[in-house]
Design an enzyme around this catalytic site. Structure first.
Site, PDB file in Angstrom:
ATOM      1  CB  CYS A  82      -1.145  -0.009   1.198  1.00  0.00           C
ATOM      2  SG  CYS A  82      -2.363   0.963   0.803  1.00  0.00           S
ATOM      3  CG  HIS A 107      -3.582  -3.504   3.324  1.00  0.00           C
ATOM      4  ND1 HIS A 107      -2.449  -2.997   4.062  1.00  0.00           N
ATOM      5  CD2 HIS A 107      -4.142  -2.470   2.654  1.00  0.00           C
ATOM      6  CE1 HIS A 107      -2.524  -1.888   4.057  1.00  0.00           C
ATOM      7  NE2 HIS A 107      -3.444  -1.503   3.368  1.00  0.00           N
ATOM      8  CD  GLU A 163      -1.381  -6.298   5.247  1.00  0.00           C
ATOM      9  OE1 GLU A 163      -0.896  -6.603   4.240  1.00  0.00           O
ATOM     10  OE2 GLU A 163      -1.753  -5.152   5.733  1.00  0.00           O
TER      11      GLU A 163
END
Ligand code: GLN
Length: 592
Positions: free
Chosen positions: A400, A528, A530
């Site tokens: 990001c 993202h 994650e």
């Protein structure tokens, strides 16, 4: 529907979330469909406006909900997809009730905490508990509800009262309460002290909730005398007291619980019909994950260049995703947090020691990650880290803001656009290489970003490492949280110089995935990744970074994205015991 309410006693921050997720994990391993609800008794409507300094990271869901990071624990442990309504806050409940009041739904009645707020809480819990979360439409059978904070907090009172009523609404066999309490072991005697737990159980009872299970959190294992004392003084049976001491990894928690008869307990108390004893291979994936985690020897250092490095929770999902990838690759992760501002030239003058230390940490890392973030502070340091990774061929993953920093650095130092910047930090820059998205509404902060799950389409005319890592899929879906994006005007020049945008949104206007030509691994993504990483299913970009950092990426890609048996078993030291027969060695296979 069965409910397990998890409350906390004595102090917060003793791992109530992990305990609650572990209950879910164990029941899920017994083939029971699980869902979960996290209650945060603060007045904010959601976590979107939180500073990571205060609460840790903001976790983002598929539907764009910006929620407490504990929901990340539930998604990771239970491998489910939660909705924003699975996070209840006082703000949400009041907003809901006040909207009804303004509409005249209460027919002129006085609107009060009891019954209107408490009713709204119960209705919300019942409604959300029934929503499928497994992606296949299966109705959950058990809902784990975690009440944030500790018993006795003023903010939590309406929720405790709501559950006091709720236990009668859903009937005894469908509701139980687990109270997680601290059992200190003062250094002077080493003896486990049960008084604080007794006091908090008394307080819970005074509010009308009786614990069915007391989970004692302690530093080291608690002996049987202390356990018997808790059972005696807290008016519960010995099988209703379980002890979880500090463990080498959170993956061990479900196993320690299971060894204390928790399956039998829930089975009897909630009449779940789980066959007893559970099958031989019960929880084998978790067991082997925990074993593997504890026996890793080779170390890998990843430098995380961020601005919230003082509070580790600010990067909770990034650190977990790195952990998942490192374990899958057979490495023990050493995550080196590097304060971005320390890499800047102003620090060199103000505090040369700090500056040189930060640069040493960066240079010593095997790979570097620049995660998401906001604002000017530390931005130049992140840009410097990008430059260093690009020039020294160090494996790099930008997420990001990390992608935006890489684009700014490349524009400044390769395209020689000296003033290149993001309009977030310099609205008047001559070269706005990162710009506001049209939907960005600067008037309001909460919920105004491009949020949640969106499609990324890989360009079929470009070769891409990232695409290979995603099993050569044409398109993927990942979660987003941003207001700015790469300015399409500059893309032809960036690409001509080697910065390739290999993935875009479905309209092909937003740059989603970037890779640098001629670099072993210089990758950045606007989304993202994650948030979708799982212990047994690491996120592809993270796995790519980890494998590149230990020099194994080429072999992995050449094998068609299969981890080698050596990576799977970590047997190169020759010291590791053979896996037990019920543990398949391939259980860490990337595709699992
Ligand atoms: N501040 C940047 C934006 O809003 C990056 C956001 C992020 O990293 N989550 O676009």
């Amino acid at each position: 529907m069965k409910y397990i309410l998890v409350t906390g006693g004595v102090i917060s921050g003793i791992g109530k979330g992990v305990i609650a997720s572990s209950f879910g994990t164990i029941l899920k391993c017994c083939n029971i469909p699980i869902t979960s609800i996290k209650i945060d008794p603060y007045l904010n409507v959601d976590a979107g406006t939180f500073s990571p300094y205060e609460h840790g990271e903001v976790y983002v869901l598929d539907d764009g909900g910006e929620v407490d990071l504990d929901l990340g624990n539930y998604e990771r442990f239970l491998d489910v997809t939660l909705h924003s309504d699975n996070n209840i806050t006082t703000g949400k409940i009041y907003q809901h009730v006040i909207t009804k009041e303004r509409r005249g739904d209460f027919l002129g009645k006085t609107v009060q905490v009891v019954p209107h707020i408490t009713d709204a809480i119960q209705e919300w819990v019942e409604r959300v508990a029934h929503q499928p979360v497994d992606g296949e439409g299966t109705k959950p059978q058990v809902c784990v509800v975690e009440l944030g904070g500790t018993i006795g907090d003023i903010e939590g009172m309406p929720f405790v009262e709501a559950f006091r009523q709720f236990q009668f609404r859903v009937k005894k066999e469908n509701f139980c309460c687990a109270h997680v309490s601290l059992v200190p072991q003062p250094k002077s005697t080493g003896e486990a002290k049960t008084k604080p737990t007794q006091a908090s159980v008394r307080e819970l009872r005074g509010l009308g909730l009786s614990p069915d299970l007391i989970v004692c959190r302690s530093e080291s294992p608690i002996d049987l005398t202390a356990k018997a004392k808790i059972s005696n003084f807290c008016h519960v049976g010995p099988d209703q007291v379980i002890c979880i001491h500090d463990l080498p990894s959170i993956y061990r928690v479900p196993m320690v619980m299971e060894s204390q008869g928790i399956v039998q307990f829930f089975n009897d108390r909630l009449q779940l019909d789980i066959p007893m004893p559970p099958p031989l291979r019960f929880m084998h994936k978790w067991r082997s994950l925990a074993e593997r985690f504890d026996t890793l020897r080779r170390e890998l250092t990843i430098g995380l260049v961020g601005k919230y490095t003082k509070l580790k929770d600010a990067y909770a999902s990034v650190s977990k995703a790195l952990q998942h990838a490192a374990v899958a690759a057979g490495y023990k992760l050493h995550l080196q947090y590097i304060e971005a501002a320390d890499l800047e030239t102003t620090t060199k003058t103000d505090n040369p020691v700090q500056y040189h230390e930060a640069w040493q940490q960066l240079c010593k890392s095997d790979g570097v990650i620049v995660p998401g973030g906001f604002g000017q502070r530390g931005m130049e340091g992140k840009i410097e880290a990008c430059r260093w990774c690009r020039e020294s061929h160090k494996p790099f993953l930008g997420i990001c803001l990390g992608l935006q920093a890489a684009v700014i650095e490349f524009s400044r130092n390769v395209l020689h656009l000296q003033d290149a910047n993001t309009t977030e930090n310099n609205p008047d820059t001559l070269h706005p290489v990162v710009v506001d998205m049209p939907e960005h509404n600067p008037g309001q902060l909460g919920g105004t970003m491009r949020l949640g799950k969106r499609v990324t389409v890989f360009s079929s005319d470009m070769t891409s490492i990232v695409r290979q890592l995603y099993e050569k899929r044409d398109c993927i879906e990942e979660r987003h949280r941003h207001r700015y994006e790469v300015n399409p005007k500059y893309v032809p020049d960036l690409e001509a110089a080697g910065m390739k945008f290999v993935g875009h949104d479905s309209e092909k206007v937003r740059m989603e995935v970037m890779e640098l030509e001629g670099h072993p691994f210089y990758v950045a993504v606007q989304y993202h990744p994650e948030y979708l990483s799982r212990p047994l299913k690491p996120s592809p970009p993270f796995l790519g970074l980890v494998l590149a950092s230990c020099g194994k990426l080429g072999a992995y890609l050449a094998r068609g994205c299969q981890l080698s048996p050596r990576q799977l078993s970590d047997d190169d030291t020759g010291e590791r015991a053979a896996p037990s027969p019920d543990v398949p060695t391939c259980c860490f296979h990337y595709a699992l």
